[in-house]
Design a protein around this motif. Structure first.
Motif, PDB file in Angstrom:
ATOM      1  N   SER A 118       0.669  -1.061  -0.040  1.00  0.00           N
ATOM      2  CA  SER A 118       0.214   0.270   0.010  1.00  0.00           C
ATOM      3  C   SER A 118       1.043   1.455  -0.343  1.00  0.00           C
ATOM      4  O   SER A 118       1.574   1.217   0.885  1.00  0.00           O
ATOM      5  CB  SER A 118      -0.894   0.148   1.249  1.00  0.00           C
ATOM      6  N   ASN A 119       0.753   2.104  -1.088  1.00  0.00           N
ATOM      7  CA  ASN A 119       1.373   3.668  -1.295  1.00  0.00           C
ATOM      8  C   ASN A 119       2.869   3.039  -1.080  1.00  0.00           C
ATOM      9  O   ASN A 119       4.142   4.010  -0.514  1.00  0.00           O
ATOM     10  CB  ASN A 119       1.335   4.074  -0.187  1.00  0.00           C
ATOM     11  N   GLY A 120       3.187   2.168  -1.394  1.00  0.00           N
ATOM     12  CA  GLY A 120       4.579   1.603  -2.418  1.00  0.00           C
ATOM     13  C   GLY A 120       5.747   0.765  -1.041  1.00  0.00           C
ATOM     14  O   GLY A 120       6.544   0.671  -0.970  1.00  0.00           O
ATOM     15  N   ARG A 121       4.877   0.783   0.103  1.00  0.00           N
ATOM     16  CA  ARG A 121       5.291   0.468   1.633  1.00  0.00           C
ATOM     17  C   ARG A 121       4.271  -1.228   1.107  1.00  0.00           C
ATOM     18  O   ARG A 121       3.743  -1.560   1.413  1.00  0.00           O
ATOM     19  CB  ARG A 121       4.984   0.705   2.679  1.00  0.00           C
ATOM     20  N   LEU A 122       5.698  -2.650   1.199  1.00  0.00           N
ATOM     21  CA  LEU A 122       5.210  -3.911   1.726  1.00  0.00           C
ATOM     22  C   LEU A 122       5.421  -4.198   3.073  1.00  0.00           C
ATOM     23  O   LEU A 122       5.916  -3.606   4.053  1.00  0.00           O
ATOM     24  CB  LEU A 122       6.283  -4.459   1.352  1.00  0.00           C
ATOM     25  N   LYS A 123       4.379  -4.463   3.460  1.00  0.00           N
ATOM     26  CA  LYS A 123       3.968  -5.720   4.522  1.00  0.00           C
ATOM     27  C   LYS A 123       3.572  -6.981   4.618  1.00  0.00           C
ATOM     28  O   LYS A 123       3.320  -8.027   3.071  1.00  0.00           O
ATOM     29  CB  LYS A 123       3.039  -4.495   5.379  1.00  0.00           C
ATOM     30  N   LEU A 124       4.161  -8.003   5.789  1.00  0.00           N
ATOM     31  CA  LEU A 124       4.175  -9.668   5.500  1.00  0.00           C
ATOM     32  C   LEU A 124       2.899  -9.257   6.753  1.00  0.00           C
ATOM     33  O   LEU A 124       2.359  -8.597   7.630  1.00  0.00           O
ATOM     34  CB  LEU A 124       5.356  -9.983   6.463  1.00  0.00           C
ATOM     35  N   ILE A 125       2.045 -10.322   6.624  1.00  0.00           N
ATOM     36  CA  ILE A 125       0.583 -10.995   6.260  1.00  0.00           C
ATOM     37  C   ILE A 125       0.899 -12.505   6.346  1.00  0.00           C
ATOM     38  O   ILE A 125       1.447 -13.153   6.365  1.00  0.00           O
ATOM     39  CB  ILE A 125      -0.753 -10.579   5.968  1.00  0.00           C
ATOM     40  N   ASP A 126      -0.495 -13.284   7.635  1.00  0.00           N
ATOM     41  CA  ASP A 126      -0.613 -14.499   7.722  1.00  0.00           C
ATOM     42  C   ASP A 126       0.494 -15.037   8.712  1.00  0.00           C
ATOM     43  O   ASP A 126       1.387 -15.917   7.729  1.00  0.00           O
ATOM     44  CB  ASP A 126      -1.132 -14.969   6.112  1.00  0.00           C
ATOM     45  N   PHE A 127       0.567 -15.211   9.575  1.00  0.00           N
ATOM     46  CA  PHE A 127       1.887 -15.814  10.348  1.00  0.00           C
ATOM     47  C   PHE A 127       1.336 -16.974  11.662  1.00  0.00           C
ATOM     48  O   PHE A 127       1.160 -17.516  12.673  1.00  0.00           O
ATOM     49  CB  PHE A 127       2.459 -14.866  11.572  1.00  0.00           C
ATOM     50  N   ALA A 128      -0.037 -17.251  10.678  1.00  0.00           N
ATOM     51  CA  ALA A 128      -1.006 -19.073  11.743  1.00  0.00           C
ATOM     52  C   ALA A 128       0.274 -20.144  11.370  1.00  0.00           C
ATOM     53  O   ALA A 128       0.314 -20.786  12.791  1.00  0.00           O
ATOM     54  CB  ALA A 128      -1.938 -18.917  10.365  1.00  0.00           C
ATOM     55  N   TRP A 129       1.370 -19.828  10.654  1.00  0.00           N
ATOM     56  CA  TRP A 129       2.200 -21.340  11.021  1.00  0.00           C
ATOM     57  C   TRP A 129       3.388 -20.496  11.254  1.00  0.00           C
ATOM     58  O   TRP A 129       4.939 -21.384  10.892  1.00  0.00           O
ATOM     59  CB  TRP A 129       1.776 -21.908   8.851  1.00  0.00           C
ATOM     60  N   ALA A 130       3.625 -19.455  11.678  1.00  0.00           N
ATOM     61  CA  ALA A 130       5.379 -19.207  11.878  1.00  0.00           C
ATOM     62  C   ALA A 130       5.442 -19.869  13.564  1.00  0.00           C
ATOM     63  O   ALA A 130       4.872 -20.427  13.841  1.00  0.00           O
ATOM     64  CB  ALA A 130       5.463 -17.294  13.023  1.00  0.00           C
ATOM     65  N   THR A 131       6.868 -19.805  13.820  1.00  0.00           N
ATOM     66  CA  THR A 131       8.153 -21.253  15.052  1.00  0.00           C
ATOM     67  C   THR A 131       8.438 -19.953  15.140  1.00  0.00           C
ATOM     68  O   THR A 131       9.234 -18.912  14.681  1.00  0.00           O
ATOM     69  CB  THR A 131       8.504 -21.675  14.107  1.00  0.00           C
ATOM     70  N   GLN A 132       9.065 -20.403  16.382  1.00  0.00           N
ATOM     71  CA  GLN A 132      10.412 -20.054  16.882  1.00  0.00           C
ATOM     72  C   GLN A 132      12.178 -20.091  16.121  1.00  0.00           C
ATOM     73  O   GLN A 132      11.706 -21.292  15.656  1.00  0.00           O
ATOM     74  CB  GLN A 132      10.820 -19.832  18.401  1.00  0.00           C
ATOM     75  N   ILE A 133      12.806 -19.417  15.678  1.00  0.00           N
ATOM     76  CA  ILE A 133      13.411 -19.572  14.950  1.00  0.00           C
ATOM     77  C   ILE A 133      14.422 -20.935  15.736  1.00  0.00           C
ATOM     78  O   ILE A 133      15.104 -20.495  16.791  1.00  0.00           O
ATOM     79  CB  ILE A 133      15.004 -18.541  14.796  1.00  0.00           C
ATOM     80  N   GLY A 134      14.913 -22.229  14.767  1.00  0.00           N
ATOM     81  CA  GLY A 134      15.093 -23.177  16.042  1.00  0.00           C
ATOM     82  C   GLY A 134      14.236 -24.854  16.180  1.00  0.00           C
ATOM     83  O   GLY A 134      14.578 -25.239  16.597  1.00  0.00           O
ATOM     84  N   GLU A 135      12.795 -23.447  16.206  1.00  0.00           N
ATOM     85  CA  GLU A 135      12.139 -24.618  16.661  1.00  0.00           C
ATOM     86  C   GLU A 135      11.483 -25.349  15.555  1.00  0.00           C
ATOM     87  O   GLU A 135      11.463 -25.233  14.387  1.00  0.00           O
ATOM     88  CB  GLU A 135      11.125 -24.210  17.230  1.00  0.00           C
ATOM     89  N   PRO A 136      11.541 -26.743  16.143  1.00  0.00           N
ATOM     90  CA  PRO A 136      10.906 -28.096  14.366  1.00  0.00           C
ATOM     91  C   PRO A 136       9.654 -27.898  14.320  1.00  0.00           C
ATOM     92  O   PRO A 136       8.578 -27.449  15.578  1.00  0.00           O
ATOM     93  CB  PRO A 136      11.595 -29.080  15.306  1.00  0.00           C
ATOM     94  N   ILE A 137       9.612 -28.230  13.070  1.00  0.00           N
ATOM     95  CA  ILE A 137       8.353 -28.292  12.356  1.00  0.00           C
ATOM     96  C   ILE A 137       7.266 -29.054  13.124  1.00  0.00           C
ATOM     97  O   ILE A 137       7.400 -30.382  12.770  1.00  0.00           O
ATOM     98  CB  ILE A 137       8.163 -27.392  10.954  1.00  0.00           C
ATOM     99  N   PRO A 138       6.207 -29.427  13.332  1.00  0.00           N
ATOM    100  CA  PRO A 138       5.753 -30.126  13.678  1.00  0.00           C
ATOM    101  C   PRO A 138       5.585 -31.057  13.296  1.00  0.00           C
ATOM    102  O   PRO A 138       5.189 -30.512  11.995  1.00  0.00           O
ATOM    103  CB  PRO A 138       3.927 -29.776  14.915  1.00  0.00           C
ATOM    104  N   GLU A 139       4.968 -32.235  13.455  1.00  0.00           N
ATOM    105  CA  GLU A 139       4.834 -33.300  12.476  1.00  0.00           C
ATOM    106  C   GLU A 139       4.180 -33.691  11.404  1.00  0.00           C
ATOM    107  O   GLU A 139       3.488 -34.038  10.189  1.00  0.00           O
ATOM    108  CB  GLU A 139       5.749 -34.651  12.993  1.00  0.00           C
TER     109      GLU A 139
END
Length: 248
Positions: A178-199
């Motif tokens: 919007s107005n030339g500025r990028l933003k990130l959305i949808d953090f539903a699958w986010a994890t802590q850095i180093g945390e394994p992804i649940p199987e």
């Protein structure tokens, strides 16, 4: 596309559209701009501005609702087997109902609190399987990709790392502008850095840009996603090659 009056639609479609009226407590909260006495249960669909099939499992609608008080609001809705996403264009609030994985609303709310800042959407509220966030623009495409997208992408990744967050599902549809500025959305699958992804998480999560199933690199993903948009934009600007002269 011109709005089509609700009376021109079939009774079956009318019944479906009525289900899109915002009736949950959370969405009632998100409509506070209409006044404290605004009752979202007294909303009815009055026009379909646009309707289209996004893919075999997702259907998009742009609807006009009319309240009993006479006020009209506009909702953009995208419904699939996994989620229903509604954008209230009157107060710039996005409501997402997590149908397939209800717990993801709480997970996303947790991460939006953790990573809050100028390069991500703002959490507006969460209740049960429904989460509301700020509307931050349209997904990037060949017409709205900023020229400095690389610098902005680096800023987004730096922000995630500072918050200790792996997004795990970065794709063009989850980067808005919007107005030339990028933003990130949808953090539903986010994890802590180093945390394994649940199987038990979907094996095709982030498949557009993952390294391997359940193996992600957010920086690689955002540069691949936006790079593909840039490549498509440049191709659209390239004039077609001249036709070969006819054979004699």
């Amino acid at each position: 596309m011109a709005a089509r009056p609700i009376r021109s639609l079939s009774p079956q479609l009318i019944n479906i559209l009525q289900q899109f009226a915002p009736t949950t407590e959370l969405e009632a909260h998100s409509l506070h701009a209409f006044g404290s006495n605004f009752d979202p249960t007294k909303i009815s669909v009055v026009a379909v501005v646009d309707s289209h099939e996004i893919d075999q499992t997702t259907f998009g609608l742009r609807l006009h609702f009319r309240h009993a008080s006479g006020r009209v609001l506009e909702i953009v809705s995208e419904t699939s087997v996994k989620n229903t996403v509604r954008v209230n264009l009157n107060n710039s609030i996005v409501s997402k109902i997590c149908l397939y994985h209800p717990h993801l609303a709480q997970r996303e709310a947790h991460w939006l609190r953790r990573v809050r800042g100028p390069v991500v959407a703002r959490l507006a509220g969460v209740k049960d399987a429904t989460i509301a966030t700020s509307y931050e623009g349209e997904p990037v495409n060949i017409y709205n990709l900023p020229e400095d997208w690389r610098q902005q992408a680096e800023a987004i990744i730096a922000h995630l790392r500072t918050a200790g967050c792996c997004h795990n599902d970065i794709k063009a549809g989850n980067v808005v502008v919007s107005n030339g500025r990028l933003k990130l959305i949808d953090f539903a699958w986010a994890t802590q850095i180093g945390e394994p992804i649940p199987e038990e998480w979907p094996i095709d999560l982030g498949f557009q840009h993952f390294i391997a199933p359940h193996e992600f690199d957010d920086r690689k993903a955002i540069f691949e996603a936006l790079g593909e948009v840039e490549t498509a934009a440049l191709a659209a600007l390239t004039p077609p090659a001249p036709a070969a002269p006819p054979l004699r």
